[in-house]
Design a protein around this motif. Structure first.
Motif, PDB file in Angstrom:
ATOM      1  N   VAL A  70      72.563 -18.003 -30.056  1.00  0.00           N
ATOM      2  CA  VAL A  70      71.865 -16.723 -29.946  1.00  0.00           C
ATOM      3  C   VAL A  70      70.453 -16.847 -30.516  1.00  0.00           C
ATOM      4  O   VAL A  70      69.485 -16.356 -29.922  1.00  0.00           O
ATOM      5  N   ASP A  71      70.314 -17.519 -31.654  1.00  0.00           N
ATOM      6  CA  ASP A  71      68.996 -17.705 -32.254  1.00  0.00           C
ATOM      7  C   ASP A  71      68.087 -18.509 -31.333  1.00  0.00           C
ATOM      8  O   ASP A  71      66.902 -18.203 -31.187  1.00  0.00           O
ATOM      9  N   ASP A 115      67.060 -16.335 -28.469  1.00  0.00           N
ATOM     10  CA  ASP A 115      66.133 -15.327 -28.975  1.00  0.00           C
ATOM     11  C   ASP A 115      64.735 -15.921 -29.163  1.00  0.00           C
ATOM     12  O   ASP A 115      63.735 -15.300 -28.783  1.00  0.00           O
ATOM     13  N   ARG A 116      64.658 -17.120 -29.721  1.00  0.00           N
ATOM     14  CA  ARG A 116      63.357 -17.780 -29.887  1.00  0.00           C
ATOM     15  C   ARG A 116      62.701 -18.053 -28.537  1.00  0.00           C
ATOM     16  O   ARG A 116      61.497 -17.861 -28.378  1.00  0.00           O
ATOM     17  N   LEU A 169      63.151 -16.414 -25.715  1.00  0.00           N
ATOM     18  CA  LEU A 169      62.727 -15.149 -25.124  1.00  0.00           C
ATOM     19  C   LEU A 169      61.447 -14.633 -25.793  1.00  0.00           C
ATOM     20  O   LEU A 169      60.562 -14.112 -25.120  1.00  0.00           O
ATOM     21  N   LYS A 170      61.367 -14.798 -27.105  1.00  0.00           N
ATOM     22  CA  LYS A 170      60.177 -14.321 -27.813  1.00  0.00           C
ATOM     23  C   LYS A 170      58.948 -15.164 -27.465  1.00  0.00           C
ATOM     24  O   LYS A 170      57.835 -14.651 -27.444  1.00  0.00           O
TER      25      LYS A 170
END
Length: 91
Positions: free
Chosen positions: A75-76, A79-80, A82-83
């Protein structure tokens, strides 16, 4: 410090923590005085835990913790990505 303020603080602590402890121990003491209470307390004392089942349970929890850590890392990572504007890789 004002002695009356200290006494007030101590009384709050005594009522907040002392009364629940007294209630729990008092309940066990009263329960041990009745036939039903003695039977319940004896049952609680004699109920042992199967060590093999306990070890299996501990192993399973450790395995699940590893799975949760792996999922959190995934997930991390997504998330990275996507950011940063990158498209996440699937698979």
């Amino acid at each position: 410090m004002d002695p009356s303020a200290l006494l007030g603080i101590l009384s709050i602590i005594a009522f907040r923590f002392g009364l629940p402890v007294l209630a729990v121990f008092g309940s066990f003491w009263l329960a041990s005085r009745t036939e039903m209470g003695r039977a319940i307390l004896e049952r609680l004392r004699s109920s042992g835990v199967d060590q093999a089942a306990w070890r299996d349970l501990v192993d399973e929890v450790q395995h699940l913790r590893g799975d949760v850590i792996e999922l959190q890392e995934r997930v991390d990572s997504i998330d990275r990505q996507l950011k940063s504007g990158d498209r996440p890789r699937l698979g």
